[in-house]
Enzyme design. Sequence first.
Site, PDB file in Angstrom:
ATOM      1  CD  GLU A  36      32.175  30.259 -12.545  1.00 54.42           C
ATOM      2  OE1 GLU A  36      32.473  30.942 -13.527  1.00 54.42           O
ATOM      3  OE2 GLU A  36      32.689  30.400 -11.412  1.00 54.42           O
ATOM      4  CE  LYS A  65      41.184  33.171 -15.900  1.00 54.89           C
ATOM      5  NZ  LYS A  65      40.299  32.013 -15.937  1.00 54.89           N
ATOM      6  NE  ARG A  86      39.371  37.435 -15.845  1.00 55.56           N
ATOM      7  CZ  ARG A  86      38.850  36.547 -16.687  1.00 55.56           C
ATOM      8  NH1 ARG A  86      37.536  36.340 -16.698  1.00 55.56           N
ATOM      9  NH2 ARG A  86      39.619  35.867 -17.504  1.00 55.56           N
ATOM     10  CG  LEU A 115      36.294  34.381 -13.681  1.00 53.51           C
ATOM     11  CD1 LEU A 115      37.210  34.899 -12.578  1.00 53.51           C
ATOM     12  CD2 LEU A 115      37.090  33.530 -14.654  1.00 53.51           C
ATOM     13  CE1 TYR A 122      42.906  30.446 -13.055  1.00 52.49           C
ATOM     14  CE2 TYR A 122      43.203  30.235 -15.426  1.00 52.49           C
ATOM     15  CZ  TYR A 122      42.454  30.021 -14.287  1.00 52.49           C
ATOM     16  OH  TYR A 122      41.244  29.387 -14.377  1.00 52.49           O
ATOM     17  NE  ARG A 130      53.681  24.154   2.890  1.00 53.31           N
ATOM     18  CZ  ARG A 130      52.754  24.056   3.842  1.00 53.31           C
ATOM     19  NH1 ARG A 130      53.080  24.218   5.101  1.00 53.31           N
ATOM     20  NH2 ARG A 130      51.492  23.794   3.518  1.00 53.31           N
TER      21      ARG A 130
HETATM   22  N1  PLP Z   1      34.406  30.541 -15.259  1.00 54.82           N
HETATM   23  C1  PLP Z   1      35.511  29.871 -14.864  1.00 54.82           C
HETATM   24  C2  PLP Z   1      35.486  29.109 -13.572  1.00 54.82           C
HETATM   25  C3  PLP Z   1      36.666  29.904 -15.656  1.00 54.82           C
HETATM   26  O1  PLP Z   1      37.768  29.254 -15.257  1.00 54.82           O
HETATM   27  C4  PLP Z   1      36.642  30.616 -16.882  1.00 54.82           C
HETATM   28  C5  PLP Z   1      37.815  30.667 -17.756  1.00 54.82           C
HETATM   29  O2  PLP Z   1      38.843  30.136 -17.471  1.00 54.82           O
HETATM   30  C6  PLP Z   1      35.464  31.282 -17.257  1.00 54.82           C
HETATM   31  C7  PLP Z   1      34.374  31.225 -16.409  1.00 54.82           C
HETATM   32  C8  PLP Z   1      35.382  32.032 -18.553  1.00 54.82           C
HETATM   33  O3  PLP Z   1      36.125  33.223 -18.492  1.00 54.82           O
HETATM   34  P1  PLP Z   1      36.748  33.895 -19.807  1.00 54.82           P
HETATM   35  O4  PLP Z   1      35.594  34.150 -20.732  1.00 54.82           O
HETATM   36  O5  PLP Z   1      37.364  35.159 -19.303  1.00 54.82           O
HETATM   37  O6  PLP Z   1      37.719  32.927 -20.369  1.00 54.82           O
END
Ligand code: PLP
Length: 285
Positions: free
Chosen positions: A182, A149, A52, A207, A33, A100
Amino acid sequence: MSRIAYVNGRYVPHRAAQVHVEDRGYQFADGVYEVCEVRGGRLVDERRHMDRLTRSLSELRIAMPMPRNALGVVLRETVARNRVRDGIVYLQVSRGVARRDHAFPAAATRPSIVVTARNHDIDKLEQGAADGIAVISVPDNRWERVDIKSVGLLPNVLAKQAAREAGAKEAWFVDAKGFVTEGSSTNAWIVTRDGAVVTRPADFGILRGITRTVVLEIIAEQGLKLEERPFTMDEAYAAREAFITSATQFVTPVVRIDGKPVGNGAPGLTATALRRDFHRYAEVG
Ligand code: PLP
């Protein structure tokens, strides 16, 4: 006004928007996503979000569901049909619908795509930034490929819920070596007592946030001191400031970590300045 969602080629009322029970996104979290900020009705950092998305899809060997230009049109149309001025557009692509079976389905299986959009609760966001938010720390129990993501967000869901139940807004994941990776949906930052802005390198442990990338550009351009390295919770407790970044929360100051005040317990100057400057540096298209 009723909301509209884009689902596999059609704009449908949000309340009737559905995917198939054998969609692999639903069955296996086999999808990815993106969340892109909308500001003044325009997409913020679309190019980077699409880059991304392309990378996430290619890491999972899912085909891009439509050409990038066409996707840009769908994103804008969904924003327009929902009359979003300041909010987000959400896009999800899964490996599609198939009987499935864990292994990939036939190569001809079409990826599924869903796009939704909604306005921010601006007052709540601004209040969060003005007051600063609380975070808690939790063990990082996610898989190793958090650089993708993916919609497989169960550890993130549980971490965010733990934060809620502790009266906090975000949870910071801490890896087995004691370093912060994070947040559950944001990147994590501190400012040390001698003024260095510290954030973890975007290796496979986090991420690569788009907001993070823009903030790094601001830091470079303004000549702030940057240390792109892992930091521990003890460093976070002793920091002068802390903040989080994401497309939905931009730069938001953190004023409490695990119940302890950060610095003097008020939003820090660096975080506040970065939040103020953010949209001057982001690409709006
Ligand atoms: N880290 C995680 C786990 C996230 O889910 C997100 C955003 O959804 C971010 C960092 C921040 O990413 P962005 O600045 O691209 O929204």
